[in-house]
Design an enzyme around this catalytic site. Structure first.
Site, mmCIF file in Angstrom:
data_model
loop_
_atom_site.group_PDB
_atom_site.id
_atom_site.type_symbol
_atom_site.label_atom_id
_atom_site.label_comp_id
_atom_site.label_asym_id
_atom_site.label_seq_id
_atom_site.Cartn_x
_atom_site.Cartn_y
_atom_site.Cartn_z
ATOM 1 N N GLN A 152 0.686 -1.263 -0.096
ATOM 2 C CA GLN A 152 -0.172 0.075 -0.031
ATOM 3 C C GLN A 152 0.965 1.316 0.037
ATOM 4 O OE1 GLN A 152 -3.310 0.405 -0.225
ATOM 5 N NE2 GLN A 152 -3.731 -1.758 -0.423
ATOM 6 N N CYS A 192 -9.806 -0.565 -4.925
ATOM 7 C CA CYS A 192 -9.178 0.856 -5.172
ATOM 8 C C CYS A 192 -9.884 1.350 -6.143
ATOM 9 C CB CYS A 192 -7.733 0.630 -5.357
ATOM 10 S SG CYS A 192 -7.390 -0.630 -6.870
#
Length: 451
Positions: free
Chosen positions: A283, A406
């Site tokens: 991430q 996402c």
């Protein structure tokens, strides 16, 4: 090379709209993808670098006659929104770039918007995707990441740079192969900017990737050489980089050759340590791992002895805490397509005999998996999981599904598949893990229909 904005073509008042021509438009609403909707002569125009309610002068960038919409960039604000602020990164400021006769770099397309308004607009966009693609209405609140700075800067722990023809650190212009030199990256954590890579002669290097552990530590710089660059030249560039490990990245294979220091990063999330190779996925926001692991554990609620699948598992960010939660009497299936990242997962789960780590396509692995599953977690790439994988998950009949996404559009599409199979959206959290961009991350808990 610098992508110069074409000399102003005639205004559309004097002729048809063509790339480079300008027009005065009123912005209506936000749209997915970092755009804002306006209309010109009955046609939808997606405008970047603007805000709802503004009157702007735009320069058209795409105007195909048979296209369902056109694209344009705002180059002058005639009536500004009260939510417009000074952009924190000059090379990404579209108005300043247009005044200099060029385009802006990508990666901070919401920088001209007040941070709280960014989140309100993102919530509106997410709600619109749910309504349009999943046919469901839900009020969305976008949460800041843990420890987020008030200005939304200094959050990126990964950054990719280009190198211009003069050997200077550079970044790509939006939707272009052209680059412009940069002397800072305000969205990046201090450790990346402190390397001052823009002061170095990077001749012979085609790309520079930089990664820093989320909790701080020595950066890792990966050099992608340009074709024909000699090993001596690569070594010379590496020796000029102080305060970081350095490696050479083969962009095709993902393999990293060590030049100095180490080729991996040590990450720590909620007391769990991870090893991530330089080219492996992690991430980007420094607060994202903590936020997402907490959301996943709260949402999936793994219990001792359960059997759980972690799909698109990466280096094991979620697999490790799930394995700890179910314990040796349970089982976890970890599926990841990338060979390098799957190797990271094997290292991070070494000795966990109740975890099965499989490298391959998720649909192929699920197609031959015969063991029952109590819960499924999936964190697919931006394209989403797709109809086939959703159908396979539904057929496995887990008690719950956790979906990390996402991209609101692909999530809403996949949610529609679940809803069509009788499942329900039980909980939804949306996180602003990409401040000053249009991107966002979400976690959803989905429940099957009553037996």
């Amino acid at each position: 090379m610098t992508d110069a904005v074409p000399a102003a073509a005639p205004s559309t008042a004097d002729g048809p709209a063509v790339p480079g021509s300008t027009a005065e438009l009123t912005i209506e609403r936000p749209a997915h993808g970092g755009h804002f909707v306006a209309r010109h002569e009955g046609r939808v125009v997606f405008v970047r670098h603007s805000l709802p309610g503004e009157v702007v002068r735009v320069r058209f960038t795409e105007t195909d006659d048979d296209a369902s919409f056109w694209r344009a960039d705002a180059v002058e604000v005639l009536q500004a929104s009260p939510h417009r602020v000074a952009h924190p990164w000059p090379v990404a400021d579209a108005l300043k770039a247009a005044a200099r006769g060029r385009s802006a770099v990508g990666g901070a397309e919401f920088g001209h918007i007040d941070l709280s308004e960014q989140r309100r607009l993102k919530a509106q966009i997410f709600e619109e995707q749910l309504s349009r693609l999943a046919k469901t209405d839900r009020t969305v609140t976008v949460e800041a990441a843990p420890g987020e700075a008030a200005d939304g800067l200094a959050w990126r722990t990964r950054a990719a740079f280009a190198v211009d023809d003069a050997g200077r650190l550079a970044m790509h212009l939006h939707r272009s192969h052209a680059v412009v030199p940069v002397r800072d990256m305000p969205l990046a954590v201090a450790a990346i900017n402190d390397l001052r890579l823009w002061t170095l002669d990077l001749t012979g290097i085609g790309r520079v990737d930089v990664a820093v552990p989320s909790g701080g530590g020595e950066p890792l710089v990966l050099l992608v050489p340009a074709a024909g660059t000699s090993p001596r030249r690569i070594a010379s560039v590496a020796s000029s980089i102080d305060g970081a490990s350095v490696g050479v990245l083969d962009a095709e294979s993902g393999q990293v050759q060590r030049l100095k220091g180490r080729t991996w990063l040590q990450e720590s999330v909620l007391g769990i340590d991870y090893r991530v190779t330089g080219a492996g996925f992690w991430q980007i926001h420094r607060g994202a791992p903590e936020a997402l692991v907490t959301a996943v554990l709260d949402g999936v609620q793994p219990a001792a002895g359960e059997r759980i699948a972690d799909l698109y598992a990466g280096a094991g960010l979620f697999t490790v805490p799930l394995a700890r939660a179910v314990g040796p009497d349970g089982a976890v299936l970890s599926v990841e397509g990338s060979p390098g990242t799957s190797r990271d997962a094997r290292r991070n789960l070494h000795g966990q005999d109740h975890v099965s780590i499989v490298q391959g396509r998720v649909d192929a692995v699920l197609g031959r998996w015969t063991e029952p599953l109590d819960a499924v977690l999936l964190d697919p790439p931006r394209a989403g999981a797709g109809r086939k994988v959703v159908r396979q998950i539904v057929q496995a009949r887990p008690r719950a599904v956790g979906y990390v996404s996402c991209d609101p559009a692909s999530f809403a599409r996949d949610l529609g598949y679940f809803l069509g199979a009788g499942w329900s959206l039980d909980a939804l959290r949306v996180f602003d893990l990409y401040p000053h961009t249009h991107h966002m991350e979400s976690f959803a808990r989905l429940l099957p229909p009553p037996a």
